[in-house]
Design a protein around this motif. Structure first.
Motif, PDB file in Angstrom:
ATOM      1  N   LEU A 101      81.526  10.699  21.194  1.00 38.27           N
ATOM      2  CA  LEU A 101      80.087  11.210  20.576  1.00 38.27           C
ATOM      3  C   LEU A 101      79.966   9.760  19.730  1.00 38.27           C
ATOM      4  O   LEU A 101      78.976   9.325  19.322  1.00 38.27           O
ATOM      5  CB  LEU A 101      78.817  11.818  20.447  1.00 38.27           C
ATOM      6  CG  LEU A 101      78.721  13.131  21.541  1.00 38.27           C
ATOM      7  CD1 LEU A 101      78.926  13.905  21.219  1.00 38.27           C
ATOM      8  CD2 LEU A 101      78.316  12.267  22.495  1.00 38.27           C
ATOM      9  N   ALA A 102      80.796   9.975  18.545  1.00 38.66           N
ATOM     10  CA  ALA A 102      80.866   9.380  17.632  1.00 38.66           C
ATOM     11  C   ALA A 102      80.730   8.694  17.456  1.00 38.66           C
ATOM     12  O   ALA A 102      80.708   7.277  17.068  1.00 38.66           O
ATOM     13  CB  ALA A 102      82.551  10.167  16.849  1.00 38.66           C
ATOM     14  N   VAL A 103      82.240   7.286  18.606  1.00 33.28           N
ATOM     15  CA  VAL A 103      82.663   6.485  18.384  1.00 33.28           C
ATOM     16  C   VAL A 103      81.263   5.387  19.299  1.00 33.28           C
ATOM     17  O   VAL A 103      80.907   4.208  18.863  1.00 33.28           O
ATOM     18  CB  VAL A 103      83.079   5.638  19.630  1.00 33.28           C
ATOM     19  CG1 VAL A 103      83.402   4.222  19.862  1.00 33.28           C
ATOM     20  CG2 VAL A 103      84.771   6.812  18.596  1.00 33.28           C
ATOM     21  N   LEU A 104      80.488   6.264  19.987  1.00 36.51           N
ATOM     22  CA  LEU A 104      79.894   5.046  20.730  1.00 36.51           C
ATOM     23  C   LEU A 104      77.962   5.191  19.683  1.00 36.51           C
ATOM     24  O   LEU A 104      76.951   4.757  20.411  1.00 36.51           O
ATOM     25  CB  LEU A 104      79.290   5.800  21.945  1.00 36.51           C
ATOM     26  CG  LEU A 104      79.961   5.220  23.363  1.00 36.51           C
ATOM     27  CD1 LEU A 104      79.382   5.629  24.624  1.00 36.51           C
ATOM     28  CD2 LEU A 104      80.762   4.210  23.457  1.00 36.51           C
ATOM     29  N   LYS A 105      78.454   6.295  18.779  1.00 34.05           N
ATOM     30  CA  LYS A 105      76.854   6.171  17.807  1.00 34.05           C
ATOM     31  C   LYS A 105      76.924   4.998  16.909  1.00 34.05           C
ATOM     32  O   LYS A 105      75.861   4.340  16.508  1.00 34.05           O
ATOM     33  CB  LYS A 105      76.822   8.036  17.059  1.00 34.05           C
ATOM     34  CG  LYS A 105      75.622   7.603  16.588  1.00 34.05           C
ATOM     35  CD  LYS A 105      75.577   9.208  15.085  1.00 34.05           C
ATOM     36  CE  LYS A 105      74.726   9.018  14.202  1.00 34.05           C
ATOM     37  NZ  LYS A 105      73.019   9.309  15.438  1.00 34.05           N
ATOM     38  N   VAL A 147      77.038  -0.549  22.985  1.00 33.44           N
ATOM     39  CA  VAL A 147      77.732  -1.668  24.743  1.00 33.44           C
ATOM     40  C   VAL A 147      76.513  -2.181  25.316  1.00 33.44           C
ATOM     41  O   VAL A 147      75.762  -1.881  25.631  1.00 33.44           O
ATOM     42  CB  VAL A 147      78.693  -1.487  24.903  1.00 33.44           C
ATOM     43  CG1 VAL A 147      78.670  -2.253  26.430  1.00 33.44           C
ATOM     44  CG2 VAL A 147      79.569  -0.522  24.744  1.00 33.44           C
ATOM     45  N   PRO A 148      76.461  -3.503  25.347  1.00 35.89           N
ATOM     46  CA  PRO A 148      74.825  -4.373  26.082  1.00 35.89           C
ATOM     47  C   PRO A 148      75.072  -3.893  27.084  1.00 35.89           C
ATOM     48  O   PRO A 148      75.833  -3.881  28.065  1.00 35.89           O
ATOM     49  CB  PRO A 148      75.493  -5.579  25.350  1.00 35.89           C
ATOM     50  CG  PRO A 148      76.822  -6.265  25.118  1.00 35.89           C
ATOM     51  CD  PRO A 148      76.767  -5.072  24.998  1.00 35.89           C
ATOM     52  N   TYR A 149      73.694  -3.873  27.331  1.00 36.98           N
ATOM     53  CA  TYR A 149      73.526  -3.788  28.944  1.00 36.98           C
ATOM     54  C   TYR A 149      73.207  -2.686  29.476  1.00 36.98           C
ATOM     55  O   TYR A 149      73.003  -2.470  30.812  1.00 36.98           O
ATOM     56  CB  TYR A 149      74.160  -4.524  29.895  1.00 36.98           C
ATOM     57  CG  TYR A 149      73.041  -6.304  28.961  1.00 36.98           C
ATOM     58  CD1 TYR A 149      72.060  -6.691  28.698  1.00 36.98           C
ATOM     59  CD2 TYR A 149      74.617  -7.176  28.735  1.00 36.98           C
ATOM     60  CE1 TYR A 149      71.707  -7.975  28.496  1.00 36.98           C
ATOM     61  CE2 TYR A 149      73.984  -8.133  28.599  1.00 36.98           C
ATOM     62  CZ  TYR A 149      72.235  -9.016  28.521  1.00 36.98           C
ATOM     63  OH  TYR A 149      72.522  -9.928  27.516  1.00 36.98           O
ATOM     64  N   ILE A 150      74.094  -1.131  29.153  1.00 36.31           N
ATOM     65  CA  ILE A 150      74.939  -0.175  29.135  1.00 36.31           C
ATOM     66  C   ILE A 150      73.746   0.618  28.377  1.00 36.31           C
ATOM     67  O   ILE A 150      74.533   0.880  27.071  1.00 36.31           O
ATOM     68  CB  ILE A 150      75.936   0.235  29.503  1.00 36.31           C
ATOM     69  CG1 ILE A 150      76.601  -0.783  30.576  1.00 36.31           C
ATOM     70  CG2 ILE A 150      76.407   1.617  30.255  1.00 36.31           C
ATOM     71  CD1 ILE A 150      77.758  -1.308  30.525  1.00 36.31           C
ATOM     72  N   TYR A 179      73.826   6.853  27.168  1.00 34.86           N
ATOM     73  CA  TYR A 179      73.746   8.319  27.262  1.00 34.86           C
ATOM     74  C   TYR A 179      74.617   7.996  29.229  1.00 34.86           C
ATOM     75  O   TYR A 179      75.238   8.908  29.308  1.00 34.86           O
ATOM     76  CB  TYR A 179      72.550   8.717  28.064  1.00 34.86           C
ATOM     77  CG  TYR A 179      72.192   9.622  26.848  1.00 34.86           C
ATOM     78  CD1 TYR A 179      72.539   9.938  25.973  1.00 34.86           C
ATOM     79  CD2 TYR A 179      70.604   9.702  27.210  1.00 34.86           C
ATOM     80  CE1 TYR A 179      71.575  10.149  25.059  1.00 34.86           C
ATOM     81  CE2 TYR A 179      69.357  10.643  26.009  1.00 34.86           C
ATOM     82  CZ  TYR A 179      70.518  10.470  24.827  1.00 34.86           C
ATOM     83  OH  TYR A 179      69.962  11.162  24.056  1.00 34.86           O
ATOM     84  N   ASP A 180      75.006   6.442  29.475  1.00 36.53           N
ATOM     85  CA  ASP A 180      75.491   6.398  30.882  1.00 36.53           C
ATOM     86  C   ASP A 180      77.390   5.753  30.298  1.00 36.53           C
ATOM     87  O   ASP A 180      78.061   6.382  31.357  1.00 36.53           O
ATOM     88  CB  ASP A 180      74.760   5.291  30.808  1.00 36.53           C
ATOM     89  CG  ASP A 180      73.084   5.641  31.779  1.00 36.53           C
ATOM     90  OD1 ASP A 180      73.069   6.689  32.232  1.00 36.53           O
ATOM     91  OD2 ASP A 180      72.354   5.384  32.141  1.00 36.53           O
ATOM     92  N   LEU A 181      76.981   5.662  29.423  1.00 37.23           N
ATOM     93  CA  LEU A 181      78.158   5.642  28.776  1.00 37.23           C
ATOM     94  C   LEU A 181      79.000   6.512  29.051  1.00 37.23           C
ATOM     95  O   LEU A 181      80.956   6.383  29.029  1.00 37.23           O
ATOM     96  CB  LEU A 181      78.535   4.185  27.682  1.00 37.23           C
ATOM     97  CG  LEU A 181      78.577   2.605  27.732  1.00 37.23           C
ATOM     98  CD1 LEU A 181      77.748   2.350  26.249  1.00 37.23           C
ATOM     99  CD2 LEU A 181      79.652   2.618  28.652  1.00 37.23           C
TER     100      LEU A 181
END
Length: 255
Positions: free
Chosen positions: A28-32, A36-39, A42-44
């Motif tokens: 959660l921390a990293v993806l905040k 990542v383009p096009y994805i 929540y799916d990541l």
């Protein structure tokens, strides 16, 4: 000195047991921060959660029996999420391909991570229960607690009535756990409150990282209500009751 060594050993075993939820928080921390383009985010998160689960089974950090329990909790949690989001209790504002009824599928892993912790801590600390009530009482009470999360939107909230019943039913129940060669014990109701409190802390971290959003957080993040501690404690109790009941069934089959 012995007490300090035992404390470090206990902390190490607890940290290992918390690996699954810790990795979810890291995700959660990293993806905040990282996009990542096009994805959709929540799916990541869902993809990473699945990878984490596969790796934990492959490395034998989790057993296949534990995976079965985790999958059960995933379904139970997803069902609760679908209802709560529909009722407006909280929301997932971001878009995703893997959303059903406004709920991203990764949300089930939040509940599965609680089951993962319980199962792994149970194994690593060699947990035993003394004075566990009869199934005829535990199962209906667990079902009533779970249903109350939904029915309180329509009828009276029986949360505190159920809490009193829990104290009566589990007043004489003790948790025995082992750290090294020493065995310790704790009243079960105390462990419920402690785990519920720490999950409330985790919930504050999760909402800060954008895992989900309560209505009062739409304008900006704010501390999750202290009243949620009772909710999380009850949810943990249901989780513990399910794991405990499954453990007792397995032990009876092996004996």
């Amino acid at each position: 000195m012995y007490a300090i060594r035992q404390l470090f050993r206990f902390t190490y075993l607890e940290a290992l047991s918390c690996l699954f939820p810790a990795l979810i928080f890291l995700t959660l921390a990293v993806l905040k921060i990282v996009h990542v383009p096009y994805i959709p985010r929540y799916d990541l998160i869902l993809i990473v959660c699945i990878v984490i689960q596969v790796v934990m089974i492959w490395t034998k950090l989790e057993t296949w029996d534990e995976l079965k329990v985790i999958c059960l909790f995933h379904l139970i949690g997803l069902g609760l999420e679908l209802f709560k989001v529909h009722m407006g209790s909280w929301q997932y504002p971001q878009e995703a391909w893997t959303k059903i009824g406004g709920v991203p599928l990764y949300s089930g892993f939040m509940y599965a991570s609680v089951a993962s912790y319980l199962c792994q801590a149970w194994r690593r600390l060699e947990v035993n229960l003394v004075g566990w009530p009869r199934t005829v009482w535990t199962v209906p009470l667990g079902i009533a607690i779970y249903l109350n999360f939904m029915t309180h939107h329509y009828v009276y909230d029986f949360r505190w009535v159920l809490t009193v019943l829990l104290f009566i039913l589990y007043f004489r129940t003790w948790v025995l756990f082992r750290v090294g060669n020493a065995q310790y014990r704790m009243p079960l109701v105390v462990s419920f409150l402690l785990i519920g409190f720490f999950i409330w802390i985790a919930e504050n971290i999760a909402t800060l990282l954008g895992a989900w959003q309560y209505p009062n957080q739409e304008a900006g993040w704010s501390l999750v209500s202290f009243g949620k501690i009772s909710s999380w404690s009850l949810l943990v109790i249901v989780s513990f009751m399910i794991v405990g009941q499954l453990k007792r069934v397995k032990q009876s089959q092996e004996s």
